[in-house]
Write an enzyme that holds these catalytic residues in place. Structure first.
Site, PDB file in Angstrom:
ATOM      1  N   TYR A  32      -6.695  -8.791  11.703  1.00 47.98           N
ATOM      2  CA  TYR A  32      -5.335  -8.599  12.189  1.00 47.98           C
ATOM      3  C   TYR A  32      -5.176  -9.225  13.573  1.00 47.98           C
ATOM      4  O   TYR A  32      -6.091  -9.183  14.396  1.00 47.98           O
ATOM      5  CB  TYR A  32      -4.985  -7.111  12.260  1.00 47.98           C
ATOM      6  CG  TYR A  32      -4.774  -6.469  10.906  1.00 47.98           C
ATOM      7  CD1 TYR A  32      -3.520  -6.479  10.297  1.00 47.98           C
ATOM      8  CD2 TYR A  32      -5.831  -5.867  10.220  1.00 47.98           C
ATOM      9  CE1 TYR A  32      -3.314  -5.903   9.057  1.00 47.98           C
ATOM     10  CE2 TYR A  32      -5.642  -5.289   8.969  1.00 47.98           C
ATOM     11  CZ  TYR A  32      -4.375  -5.308   8.399  1.00 47.98           C
ATOM     12  OH  TYR A  32      -4.180  -4.739   7.161  1.00 47.98           O
TER      13      TYR A  32
ATOM     14  N   GLN B 189       2.281  -5.984   5.633  1.00 45.98           N
ATOM     15  CA  GLN B 189       2.463  -5.718   4.206  1.00 45.98           C
ATOM     16  C   GLN B 189       3.876  -6.128   3.794  1.00 45.98           C
ATOM     17  O   GLN B 189       4.668  -6.549   4.646  1.00 45.98           O
ATOM     18  CB  GLN B 189       2.220  -4.241   3.908  1.00 45.98           C
ATOM     19  CG  GLN B 189       0.781  -3.819   4.105  1.00 45.98           C
ATOM     20  CD  GLN B 189       0.533  -2.370   3.712  1.00 45.98           C
ATOM     21  OE1 GLN B 189       1.368  -1.708   3.120  1.00 45.98           O
ATOM     22  NE2 GLN B 189      -0.650  -1.888   4.076  1.00 45.98           N
TER      23      GLN B 189
ATOM     24  N   ASN C  85     -12.559  -1.231  -0.997  1.00 50.39           N
ATOM     25  CA  ASN C  85     -11.828  -1.789   0.134  1.00 50.39           C
ATOM     26  C   ASN C  85     -12.424  -1.279   1.435  1.00 50.39           C
ATOM     27  O   ASN C  85     -12.662  -0.086   1.585  1.00 50.39           O
ATOM     28  CB  ASN C  85     -10.350  -1.373   0.070  1.00 50.39           C
ATOM     29  CG  ASN C  85      -9.617  -1.658   1.371  1.00 50.39           C
ATOM     30  OD1 ASN C  85      -9.239  -2.798   1.648  1.00 50.39           O
ATOM     31  ND2 ASN C  85      -9.422  -0.635   2.200  1.00 50.39           N
ATOM     32  N   GLU C  86     -12.653  -2.186   2.360  1.00 51.83           N
ATOM     33  CA  GLU C  86     -13.149  -1.832   3.698  1.00 51.83           C
ATOM     34  C   GLU C  86     -14.237  -0.762   3.628  1.00 51.83           C
ATOM     35  O   GLU C  86     -14.179   0.264   4.313  1.00 51.83           O
ATOM     36  CB  GLU C  86     -11.989  -1.390   4.610  1.00 51.83           C
ATOM     37  CG  GLU C  86     -11.036  -2.518   4.924  1.00 51.83           C
ATOM     38  CD  GLU C  86     -10.036  -2.208   6.028  1.00 51.83           C
ATOM     39  OE1 GLU C  86     -10.019  -1.060   6.530  1.00 51.83           O
ATOM     40  OE2 GLU C  86      -9.267  -3.111   6.403  1.00 51.83           O
TER      41      GLU C  86
ATOM     42  N   GLU D  39       0.841  -1.204   0.000  1.00 50.40           N
ATOM     43  CA  GLU D  39       0.000   0.000   0.000  1.00 50.40           C
ATOM     44  C   GLU D  39       0.870   1.245   0.000  1.00 50.40           C
ATOM     45  O   GLU D  39       2.022   1.223   0.448  1.00 50.40           O
ATOM     46  CB  GLU D  39      -0.896  -0.010   1.247  1.00 50.40           C
ATOM     47  CG  GLU D  39      -1.890   1.151   1.302  1.00 50.40           C
ATOM     48  CD  GLU D  39      -2.919   0.986   2.423  1.00 50.40           C
ATOM     49  OE1 GLU D  39      -3.832   1.823   2.501  1.00 50.40           O
ATOM     50  OE2 GLU D  39      -2.797   0.015   3.203  1.00 50.40           O
TER      51      GLU D  39
ATOM     52  N   GLU E 280      -6.147  -8.980   3.767  1.00 54.18           N
ATOM     53  CA  GLU E 280      -5.374  -8.263   4.786  1.00 54.18           C
ATOM     54  C   GLU E 280      -5.325  -9.123   6.037  1.00 54.18           C
ATOM     55  O   GLU E 280      -6.370  -9.415   6.632  1.00 54.18           O
ATOM     56  CB  GLU E 280      -5.976  -6.882   5.094  1.00 54.18           C
ATOM     57  CG  GLU E 280      -5.797  -5.877   3.965  1.00 54.18           C
ATOM     58  CD  GLU E 280      -6.196  -4.451   4.361  1.00 54.18           C
ATOM     59  OE1 GLU E 280      -6.075  -4.104   5.555  1.00 54.18           O
ATOM     60  OE2 GLU E 280      -6.614  -3.707   3.460  1.00 54.18           O
TER      61      GLU E 280
END
Length: 493
Positions: free
Chosen positions: A240, A346, A173-174, A26, A297
């Protein structure tokens, strides 16, 4: 007491999609700029502005797919600002990540060039949050149309005559959060509209990925599958591993208390429950499992390293991160019928990175080494595995101490293992059934450390790296492993 594992080498459970070993880059912190891109005027060793050392290291992982440009950045990214002469490209403020100026020197052409250098598939994430249907449609046309059109002609004017092959495209995204704070019903309708104009040109066929749920938002999955499931090829999931409180303190990457080690392992294993429950909802609308779950992610998220920009999400990487990676791969492989891609967050200098850079210096992290050891599972045939693990106990709670997965590829069997107990060694008894050859040609590699915060630095880049593993014995079809605390590795038969 030893752990017991049965591997039925003659029972095949489908293919492990290589894309679960995917990556995410990103426009965040020093991932793109300084990580991948140094510019054509740099004195560093580069090819057309892209760091050669980083590319060489990542090629060694056989990276199957790379997601870009975000992340939250994707829904404020306007692709036309990132093409054409770099001196003329619009400068913008990266409002999500540090408030720094983004000069758009790394855009579509540079990303596609990076993917060609890495020999990897690009995964583009389009802008639904602040973009338009026309903008997204024209981006796809710009990249993939080989005929006569305004966008194809503009691409040619900008130096690329032939269209790029593009398979994976994310429509937003999101969108439940930084991508627009939308309700699932609203996003489902937007997805239906936007994806209509993500067209297939010529022989290029796009795999359309809808923005999926945040952690355990099962209602989001229900609504998306009900309202738009037949119009998507993939549905994303974001989770996460955070030992602390997201807003009050996520925990330190290096100075972790023993309790945080246990909590981190427990939360990593929570991915199994999330995939199971989201899969059940997807099965309701898609019993044939046509729609892939795309975990685009995942990874550890700790507090940033002291003295660094909070918006850059730079954190160190330890043996703990390595075990989190190994556990996740085992979970993804367990669910290989539904999970068709995963992208760690990432690739360079951000969150659970493969690589950390500092000027011309570059180091490989413990997580990098897990990706390198486990690449043998890419596109391999999953074998039936049954694990009876002893508990890893901590303050009245417990989780399995050992995780094992196995696959076969090119006449070899690969057995990967994770031992999460941070204090005690263990013994693992593996019974390889249905294998007609003698178990007399076995090699192994292991990644372990003496401290829970063991990590690599620019001064000591090889503190944590794989070594040959020979602490096992073979008796017929039985293999007995003697594992130290905090270990992850692979056996090859």
């Amino acid at each position: 007491m030893s752990q017991k594992v049965i591997i039925n080498s003659d029972i095949h459970k489908g293919t492990i999609n290589k894309n679960i070993y995917g990556h995410f880059a990103e426009h965040l912190g020093r991932c793109i700029y300084e990580g991948f891109w140094v510019g054509e005027d740099s004195e560093m060793d580069h090819t057309n502005g892209i760091r050669n050392d980083v590319v060489a290291a990542l090629k060694n992982l056989n990276i199957p797919v790379l997601r870009w440009p975000g992340g939250c950045f994707a829904d404020e990214y306007h692709w036309k600002d990132g093409v054409g002469p770099r001196a003329d490209r619009k400068r913008m403020v990266n409002t999500h990540w540090g408030g720094v100026v983004e000069n758009n020197h790394f855009g579509t052409h540079e990303f596609m060039m990076l993917c060609e250098m890495l020999e990897t598939e690009p995964y583009i994430c389009g802008n639904v949050g602040s973009g338009t249907v026309q903008e997204m449609s024209e981006w796809v046309e710009y990249m993939t149309f080989d005929g006569e059109s305004p966008m194809a002609n503009w691409r040619k004017e900008n130096g690329r005559d032939k269209a790029w092959p593009l398979t994976y495209f994310g429509v937003g995204n999101e969108n439940w959060g930084c991508g627009g704070n939308m309700r699932p019903e609203f996003y489902a309708d937007l997805y239906r509209q936007f994806q209509t104009y993500v067209r297939n040109y010529g022989d290029n066929k796009i795999f359309k990925i809808a923005g999926g749920a945040n952690v355990d938002d099962y209602n989001w999955t229900e609504v998306l599958m009900r309202e738009a499931g037949w119009l998507m090829d993939g549905l994303s999931l974001h989770y996460y591993t955070i030992p602390g409180d997201f807003f009050k303190g996520k925990g330190s990457a290096l100075d972790s208390r023993e309790s945080e080690w246990y909590i981190t392992m427990k939360k990593a294993l929570h991915m199994d429950e999330l995939i199971t429950k989201h899969s059940l909802i997807m099965d309701k609308y898609d019993p044939d499992k046509r729609v892939g779950m795309i975990v685009d992610e995942w990874g550890t998220w700790f507090d940033v390293e002291p003295g660094t920009n909070p918006g850059f999400l730079y954190q160190q990487n330890t043996i703990r991160d390595a075990l989190v990676a190994g556990l996740h791969f085992h979970i993804f492989q367990k669910h290989n019928e539904r999970v068709q891609m995963a992208n760690i967050a990432q690739t360079v200098n951000v969150l659970q990175a493969m690589i950390l850079t500092e000027g011309e210096k570059m180091i490989l992290t413990p997580t990098y080494h897990v990706f390198e050891m486990f690449k043998v599972h890419q596109d391999a045939t999953k074998l039936d595995v049954d694990v009876a693990s002893n508990p890893y106990e901590w303050q009245g709670e417990n989780i399995p101490a050992v995780s094992v997965q196995a696959s076969t590829k090119e006449d070899h069997i690969h057995i990967s293992f994770c031992h999460v107990d941070h204090q005690n060694p263990t013994t693992v008894q593996i019974d390889v059934r249905g294998y007609e050859e003698k178990l007399d040609q076995i090699t192994g590699r292991i990644l372990t450390a003496g401290e829970t915060n063991a990590h690599n630095t620019f001064e000591n880049p090889d503190q944590v790296k794989p070594v040959a593993y020979e602490d096992f014995t073979v008796n017929g079809t039985q293999i007995e492993l003697r594992l130290p605390p905090m270990a992850v590795g692979v056996l090859t038969i």
